[in-house]
Write a protein that holds these residues in place. Structure first.
Motif, PDB file in Angstrom:
ATOM      1  N   ASP A   1     -25.660 -31.956  47.147  1.00 29.96           N
ATOM      2  CA  ASP A   1     -25.762 -31.022  45.539  1.00 29.96           C
ATOM      3  C   ASP A   1     -27.404 -30.670  45.379  1.00 29.96           C
ATOM      4  OD1 ASP A   1     -23.370 -32.068  45.043  1.00 29.96           O
ATOM      5  OD2 ASP A   1     -23.888 -33.968  44.122  1.00 29.96           O
TER       6      ASP A   1
ATOM      7  N   TYR B   1     -30.970 -30.198  44.316  1.00 27.17           N
ATOM      8  CA  TYR B   1     -31.775 -31.319  43.581  1.00 27.17           C
ATOM      9  C   TYR B   1     -32.985 -30.874  42.848  1.00 27.17           C
ATOM     10  CZ  TYR B   1     -34.758 -30.699  47.726  1.00 27.17           C
ATOM     11  OH  TYR B   1     -35.517 -30.384  48.915  1.00 27.17           O
TER      12      TYR B   1
ATOM     13  N   ASN C   1     -25.862 -37.530  47.989  1.00 27.61           N
ATOM     14  CA  ASN C   1     -25.508 -36.928  46.699  1.00 27.61           C
ATOM     15  C   ASN C   1     -25.403 -38.197  45.889  1.00 27.61           C
ATOM     16  OD1 ASN C   1     -25.241 -34.435  47.347  1.00 27.61           O
ATOM     17  ND2 ASN C   1     -22.754 -34.599  47.655  1.00 27.61           N
ATOM     18  N   LYS C   2     -25.082 -39.427  46.246  1.00 25.46           N
ATOM     19  CA  LYS C   2     -25.154 -40.724  45.326  1.00 25.46           C
ATOM     20  C   LYS C   2     -26.790 -41.147  45.165  1.00 25.46           C
ATOM     21  CE  LYS C   2     -23.713 -45.461  45.273  1.00 25.46           C
ATOM     22  NZ  LYS C   2     -24.873 -45.986  44.751  1.00 25.46           N
TER      23      LYS C   2
ATOM     24  N   LYS D   1     -27.863 -38.516  42.195  1.00 30.98           N
ATOM     25  CA  LYS D   1     -27.246 -38.676  40.900  1.00 30.98           C
ATOM     26  C   LYS D   1     -27.899 -40.292  40.351  1.00 30.98           C
ATOM     27  CE  LYS D   1     -22.918 -39.240  38.826  1.00 30.98           C
ATOM     28  NZ  LYS D   1     -21.242 -39.177  39.039  1.00 30.98           N
TER      29      LYS D   1
ATOM     30  N   LYS E   1     -31.408 -39.662  39.282  1.00 29.38           N
ATOM     31  CA  LYS E   1     -31.409 -39.004  37.923  1.00 29.38           C
ATOM     32  C   LYS E   1     -31.219 -39.929  36.638  1.00 29.38           C
ATOM     33  CE  LYS E   1     -31.282 -34.386  39.798  1.00 29.38           C
ATOM     34  NZ  LYS E   1     -30.340 -33.003  39.964  1.00 29.38           N
TER      35      LYS E   1
ATOM     36  N   PRO F   1     -28.378 -30.541  37.616  1.00 25.88           N
ATOM     37  CA  PRO F   1     -27.592 -32.129  37.636  1.00 25.88           C
ATOM     38  C   PRO F   1     -26.627 -31.981  38.926  1.00 25.88           C
ATOM     39  CG  PRO F   1     -26.741 -30.458  36.017  1.00 25.88           C
ATOM     40  CD  PRO F   1     -28.154 -29.620  36.380  1.00 25.88           C
ATOM     41  N   SER F   2     -26.486 -33.257  39.505  1.00 29.57           N
ATOM     42  CA  SER F   2     -25.680 -33.349  40.314  1.00 29.57           C
ATOM     43  C   SER F   2     -24.450 -33.169  39.979  1.00 29.57           C
ATOM     44  CB  SER F   2     -25.888 -34.698  41.049  1.00 29.57           C
ATOM     45  OG  SER F   2     -27.080 -34.904  41.582  1.00 29.57           O
TER      46      SER F   2
ATOM     47  N   SER G   1     -20.475 -33.942  39.636  1.00 29.40           N
ATOM     48  CA  SER G   1     -20.080 -35.228  39.141  1.00 29.40           C
ATOM     49  C   SER G   1     -18.687 -35.449  40.192  1.00 29.40           C
ATOM     50  CB  SER G   1     -19.507 -35.383  37.724  1.00 29.40           C
ATOM     51  OG  SER G   1     -18.822 -34.250  37.662  1.00 29.40           O
TER      52      SER G   1
END
Length: 283
Positions: A132, A134, A250-251, A254, A257, A280-281, A283
């Motif tokens: 994702d 960043y 990705n985790k 997320k 943030k 934003p990553s 979801s």
């Protein structure tokens, strides 16, 4: 362009047999590789037991550069979070930037992720899988204050030389604007080209310029005359199909943030935090 044998050999620490520099980043997580297993938490397969081996290209402050004998920076800190979640330590492999487009080191099993302030592009997605986004990036045009230049258009109309880092989106942008930019291997070389008069202006990612201008000597000599919103976003990369590591990255993005860690790291390495500057990553 470069093959595995074309890696730059640096002298910051002992090199490996393959002539690539391996540097330990500032991760404080414990090393779970004592058993020799290459499987980390979450079933993530690693190229080396107990290590999350990250390909990067040095120097590229504020994202990664050697400071006080360690490779540090925004990218390094974010990947340290991934390593911590996996229960391992991060090590960094310094490699030529040209190879990031092809994913050569990932495909050869030299690295787990690659982190090099790299813009997500459709062309690069053909060879690697991106995390994702960043970081949202813009390009800046930096000139010598004595040059009399006031914009990128001014650089072109006056026939001045423009520099850029080779194989980057900044260089691509310059070419699309009709320039034949002077190519430099690294961001440090770009700045040196401006400092020594090889070029009168350079185009490079704005966060890099921000870092340069924190130094009084640079701030006294150079100025930004254009900030170009090119719609670029940075992502980390993994070998195509490495879904477990991609999910772990990705985790970590997320979670950072959500709990304020991302903001803290952003302010440490880049500057005042603006939520609109951090994508934003998904979801």
């Amino acid at each position: 362009m470069n093959t595995l044998l074309g890696r730059r050999i640096r002298t910051l620490a002992a090199t490996t047999a393959s002539a690539a520099l391996v540097l330990v980043a500032g991760c404080t997580s414990s090393d779970s590789g004592g058993s020799g297993s290459k499987t980390a938490a979450g079933g993530v397969e690693l190229v080396k037991a107990g290590r999350l081996t990250t390909c990067t290209h040095l120097p590229y402050p504020p994202f990664q550069s050697e400071i006080d004998g360690k490779v540090q920076g925004f990218d390094v800190s974010l990947i340290d979070l991934v390593a911590k979640d996996l229960g391992v330590k991060q090590t960094i492999l310094d490699t030529p930037f040209e190879n990031f487009k092809t994913g050569a080191f990932l495909n050869a099993g030299e690295c787990d992720p690659a982190a090099a302030g790299m813009t997500i592009t459709a062309e690069r997605k053909k060879n690697v899988d991106f995390s994702d986004p960043y970081f949202d990036a813009t390009q800046a045009v930096l000139v010598d204050k004595k040059s009399g230049l006031t914009s990128l258009a001014d650089v072109k109309s006056k026939g001045r030389k423009l520099g850029a880092q080779a194989q980057t989106t900044g260089e691509d942008y310059a070419k699309k604007q009709g320039f034949d930019p002077v190519s430099f291997e690294s961001s440090d070389a770009v700045l040196n080209g401006l400092r020594t008069g090889q070029v009168q202006a350079v185009i490079i990612d704005y966060p890099v310029v921000q870092g340069w201008l924190k130094t009084k000597a640079n701030a006294d000599a150079f100025k930004v005359v254009d900030n170009l919103n090119t719609g670029e976003q940075y992502g980390f990369t993994v070998k195509k199909g490495n879904t477990r590591l991609l999910a772990a990255i990705n985790k970590a993005i997320k979670d950072a943030k959500a709990d304020g860690t991302y903001k803290k790291l952003y302010e440490k390495w880049i500057g005042p935090y603006d939520a609109s500057a951090a994508s934003p990553s998904a979801s």
